[in-house]
Design a protein around this motif. Structure first.
Motif, PDB file in Angstrom:
ATOM      1  N   LEU A   4       0.744  -0.984  -0.519  1.00 60.21           N
ATOM      2  CA  LEU A   4       0.173  -0.161   0.038  1.00 60.21           C
ATOM      3  C   LEU A   4       0.989   1.558  -0.236  1.00 60.21           C
ATOM      4  O   LEU A   4       1.906   1.524   0.390  1.00 60.21           O
ATOM      5  N   PRO A   5       0.285   2.321  -0.296  1.00 58.50           N
ATOM      6  CA  PRO A   5       1.314   3.851  -0.750  1.00 58.50           C
ATOM      7  C   PRO A   5       1.204   4.174   1.083  1.00 58.50           C
ATOM      8  O   PRO A   5       0.991   3.427   1.787  1.00 58.50           O
ATOM      9  N   PRO A   6       1.696   4.925   1.358  1.00 54.21           N
ATOM     10  CA  PRO A   6       2.630   5.434   2.282  1.00 54.21           C
ATOM     11  C   PRO A   6       0.284   5.997   2.927  1.00 54.21           C
ATOM     12  O   PRO A   6       0.169   6.879   2.188  1.00 54.21           O
ATOM     13  N   LEU A   7       0.098   5.803   3.820  1.00 51.26           N
ATOM     14  CA  LEU A   7      -0.694   6.279   4.348  1.00 51.26           C
ATOM     15  C   LEU A   7      -0.971   7.717   4.576  1.00 51.26           C
ATOM     16  O   LEU A   7      -2.106   8.614   4.031  1.00 51.26           O
ATOM     17  N   ASN A   8       0.019   8.790   6.217  1.00 52.21           N
ATOM     18  CA  ASN A   8      -0.081   9.447   5.768  1.00 52.21           C
ATOM     19  C   ASN A   8       0.218  10.547   4.212  1.00 52.21           C
ATOM     20  O   ASN A   8      -0.063  11.507   3.777  1.00 52.21           O
ATOM     21  N   GLY A   9       0.848  10.186   2.959  1.00 51.82           N
ATOM     22  CA  GLY A   9       1.110  10.683   2.085  1.00 51.82           C
ATOM     23  C   GLY A   9      -0.738  10.686   1.606  1.00 51.82           C
ATOM     24  O   GLY A   9      -0.784  11.552   1.132  1.00 51.82           O
ATOM     25  N   LEU A  10      -1.460   9.162   1.267  1.00 45.50           N
ATOM     26  CA  LEU A  10      -2.192   9.439   0.787  1.00 45.50           C
ATOM     27  C   LEU A  10      -3.691  10.495   1.499  1.00 45.50           C
ATOM     28  O   LEU A  10      -4.563  11.427   0.380  1.00 45.50           O
ATOM     29  N   ARG A  11      -2.844  10.980   2.728  1.00 48.80           N
ATOM     30  CA  ARG A  11      -4.388  11.523   3.363  1.00 48.80           C
ATOM     31  C   ARG A  11      -4.273  12.930   2.761  1.00 48.80           C
ATOM     32  O   ARG A  11      -4.592  14.097   2.801  1.00 48.80           O
ATOM     33  N   ALA A  12      -2.144  13.502   3.765  1.00 48.61           N
ATOM     34  CA  ALA A  12      -2.127  14.870   2.891  1.00 48.61           C
ATOM     35  C   ALA A  12      -2.459  14.777   0.895  1.00 48.61           C
ATOM     36  O   ALA A  12      -2.279  16.166   0.426  1.00 48.61           O
ATOM     37  N   PHE A  13      -2.347  13.799   0.698  1.00 47.90           N
ATOM     38  CA  PHE A  13      -2.229  14.208  -0.920  1.00 47.90           C
ATOM     39  C   PHE A  13      -4.438  14.386  -1.153  1.00 47.90           C
ATOM     40  O   PHE A  13      -4.754  15.132  -2.096  1.00 47.90           O
ATOM     41  N   LEU A  20      -6.131  22.324  -3.617  1.00 45.46           N
ATOM     42  CA  LEU A  20      -5.137  22.547  -4.506  1.00 45.46           C
ATOM     43  C   LEU A  20      -4.444  23.676  -3.842  1.00 45.46           C
ATOM     44  O   LEU A  20      -3.781  24.597  -4.433  1.00 45.46           O
ATOM     45  N   ASN A  21      -4.320  23.448  -2.424  1.00 41.97           N
ATOM     46  CA  ASN A  21      -2.944  24.283  -2.111  1.00 41.97           C
ATOM     47  C   ASN A  21      -3.110  23.857  -0.914  1.00 41.97           C
ATOM     48  O   ASN A  21      -3.053  23.081   0.604  1.00 41.97           O
ATOM     49  N   PHE A  22      -0.921  23.864  -0.677  1.00 40.34           N
ATOM     50  CA  PHE A  22      -0.924  23.222   0.014  1.00 40.34           C
ATOM     51  C   PHE A  22      -1.057  23.549   1.831  1.00 40.34           C
ATOM     52  O   PHE A  22      -0.841  22.842   2.884  1.00 40.34           O
ATOM     53  N   ARG A  23      -0.884  25.394   1.828  1.00 34.11           N
ATOM     54  CA  ARG A  23      -1.039  25.726   3.605  1.00 34.11           C
ATOM     55  C   ARG A  23      -2.638  25.335   3.623  1.00 34.11           C
ATOM     56  O   ARG A  23      -2.860  25.484   5.139  1.00 34.11           O
ATOM     57  N   GLY A  34       5.589  22.898   4.880  1.00 28.87           N
ATOM     58  CA  GLY A  34       6.072  21.304   4.521  1.00 28.87           C
ATOM     59  C   GLY A  34       5.721  19.782   4.512  1.00 28.87           C
ATOM     60  O   GLY A  34       6.975  19.476   3.680  1.00 28.87           O
ATOM     61  N   ALA A  35       5.110  19.977   5.700  1.00 28.67           N
ATOM     62  CA  ALA A  35       5.436  19.156   6.093  1.00 28.67           C
ATOM     63  C   ALA A  35       4.026  18.602   4.846  1.00 28.67           C
ATOM     64  O   ALA A  35       3.838  16.429   4.249  1.00 28.67           O
ATOM     65  N   VAL A  36       3.127  18.637   4.681  1.00 24.25           N
ATOM     66  CA  VAL A  36       2.399  18.220   3.991  1.00 24.25           C
ATOM     67  C   VAL A  36       3.149  18.444   2.577  1.00 24.25           C
ATOM     68  O   VAL A  36       2.572  16.916   2.034  1.00 24.25           O
ATOM     69  N   ALA A  37       3.650  19.444   1.100  1.00 18.30           N
ATOM     70  CA  ALA A  37       4.160  18.873   0.271  1.00 18.30           C
ATOM     71  C   ALA A  37       4.958  17.465   0.441  1.00 18.30           C
ATOM     72  O   ALA A  37       5.735  17.160  -0.204  1.00 18.30           O
ATOM     73  N   GLN A  38       6.060  17.025   2.186  1.00 21.90           N
ATOM     74  CA  GLN A  38       7.015  16.206   1.304  1.00 21.90           C
ATOM     75  C   GLN A  38       6.095  14.961   1.481  1.00 21.90           C
ATOM     76  O   GLN A  38       6.472  14.170   0.920  1.00 21.90           O
ATOM     77  N   GLN A  39       4.913  15.242   2.492  1.00 29.56           N
ATOM     78  CA  GLN A  39       4.095  13.438   2.371  1.00 29.56           C
ATOM     79  C   GLN A  39       4.140  13.698   1.312  1.00 29.56           C
ATOM     80  O   GLN A  39       3.604  12.304   0.614  1.00 29.56           O
ATOM     81  N   VAL A  40       3.390  14.654  -0.192  1.00 25.79           N
ATOM     82  CA  VAL A  40       2.984  14.755  -0.930  1.00 25.79           C
ATOM     83  C   VAL A  40       3.911  14.143  -1.868  1.00 25.79           C
ATOM     84  O   VAL A  40       3.767  13.280  -2.601  1.00 25.79           O
ATOM     85  N   ARG A  41       5.596  14.502  -1.776  1.00 23.70           N
ATOM     86  CA  ARG A  41       6.513  14.271  -2.724  1.00 23.70           C
ATOM     87  C   ARG A  41       6.704  12.856  -2.422  1.00 23.70           C
ATOM     88  O   ARG A  41       7.289  11.418  -3.414  1.00 23.70           O
ATOM     89  N   GLN A  42       6.471  12.239  -1.067  1.00 24.48           N
ATOM     90  CA  GLN A  42       7.192  10.953  -0.746  1.00 24.48           C
ATOM     91  C   GLN A  42       6.173   9.691  -1.414  1.00 24.48           C
ATOM     92  O   GLN A  42       6.195   8.869  -1.869  1.00 24.48           O
ATOM     93  N   LEU A  43       4.573   9.716  -1.849  1.00 26.41           N
ATOM     94  CA  LEU A  43       3.904   9.390  -2.405  1.00 26.41           C
ATOM     95  C   LEU A  43       3.629   9.385  -4.077  1.00 26.41           C
ATOM     96  O   LEU A  43       3.516   8.341  -4.582  1.00 26.41           O
ATOM     97  N   GLU A  44       4.132  10.539  -3.975  1.00 23.49           N
ATOM     98  CA  GLU A  44       4.134  10.163  -5.542  1.00 23.49           C
ATOM     99  C   GLU A  44       5.625  10.065  -6.047  1.00 23.49           C
ATOM    100  O   GLU A  44       5.500   8.618  -7.196  1.00 23.49           O
ATOM    101  N   ALA A  45       6.894   9.996  -5.076  1.00 22.07           N
ATOM    102  CA  ALA A  45       8.284   8.814  -5.088  1.00 22.07           C
ATOM    103  C   ALA A  45       7.546   7.343  -5.218  1.00 22.07           C
ATOM    104  O   ALA A  45       8.068   6.655  -6.351  1.00 22.07           O
TER     105      ALA A  45
END
Length: 290
Positions: A4-13, A20-23, A34-45
């Motif tokens: 499964l993809p990382p659940l924190n990343g899925l939630r942030a996504f 349509l805004n990280f803030r 920054g935490a949201v952006a990082q979680q989304v980057r990890q999901l994309e990776a």
């Protein structure tokens, strides 16, 4: 099975995709932008696919991201709904009824309920579909039938089925009451999905000499049409007692069509752990007796 993809990343996504805004997503999640952006980057990776285009004023979905977000959002919504159904909510009760029962009996009586139980949030699901206690998360249901309804259900009798013929005074002006067989045969009739007029007339050895009459899919609509003088309707007595008392409708013949499917209030054994449900059951039974 695929990981499964990382659940924190899925939630942030999921949240970032709604705004349509990280803030804005960070504000809802209670973390930093920054935490949201990082979680989304990890999901994309993890997926090997870009989900957002980073713009100067926010985000935009990539085609893959837009398609993926539909499924991810639906999955989180399903989890939320399942959790809501699992957790009992003190002070709340969801009751499933038919649209006719809601319109002609329950809603007119709700002021009494609100006055007696201002602390209970009574929610009404009006549908012709037979709602599921488990699947739809209902606490109570008004059903027409005969016991037993199921080993896990308690049935409380509300009303015996007693079908009567009613009409507006304007429709029967000039007729003598009760209507004789000839008059009952000739007046226009309103038909609902139960189509009880043939049985009602046959029970009394009367042929229908009226026109085909208006056909509606709900009894409440037939009652409304009767109130406007468009024909005579067949309806359970308790649903039109208020209209008969105010003479907006008149029972045009003492003849009654007895039914073998009475009206019951159903509850599950587990709902008795909720005092609000007990109060709602007691109120239904009290109002029905009145």
């Amino acid at each position: 099975m695929p990981q499964l993809p990382p659940l924190n990343g899925l939630r942030a996504f999921d949240v970032a995709g709604r705004f349509l805004n990280f803030r804005a997503a960070a504000d809802e999640l209670g973390v930093t932008q920054g935490a949201v952006a990082q979680q989304v980057r990890q999901l994309e990776a993890h997926l090997g696919v870009p989900l957002f285009e980073r713009l100067s004023k926010g985000l935009a979905f990539t085609p893959a991201g837009r398609s993926y977000h539909v499924f991810v959002a639906a999955a989180f919504e399903a989890i939320r709904n399942a959790t809501e159904q699992l957790k009992p909510e003190p002070g709340k009760a969801l009751v499933s009824v038919t649209p006719t029962f809601a319109a002609k009996w329950l809603i007119p009586n709700l002021p009494d309920f609100s006055a007696k139980h201002p602390d209970i949030d009574l929610r009404i699901l009006a549908t012709e579909k037979v709602s599921s206690f488990h699947g739809d998360g209902i606490d109570l249901a008004v059903r027409q039938g005969r016991p037993p309804f199921g080993a896990s259900l308690d049935a409380h009798l509300l009303f015996r089925q007693e079908i009567i013929a009613v009409a507006a005074p304007s429709l029967i002006h000039g007729y003598s009451l009760p209507l004789d067989a000839k008059a009952l045969s000739s007046i226009p009739k309103l038909h609902d999905s139960h189509n009880l007029w043939p049985e009602f007339l046959n029970l009394n050895n009367i042929e229908d000499d009226g026109d085909h009459g208006l056909r509606l899919n709900q009894t409440s609509l037939a009652v409304d049409a009767a109130l406007f003088g468009q024909g005579a309707a067949l309806v359970s007595r308790f649903l039109v007692e208020a209209e008969i008392a105010t003479k907006r409708l008149i029972q045009i013949t003492p003849k009654v069509l007895p039914g073998n499917q009475d009206f019951y209030l159903l509850s599950t054994r587990k709902t008795k752990q909720n005092p609000a449900i007990d109060a709602v059951i007691a109120w239904f039974l009290e109002q029905a007796e009145r």
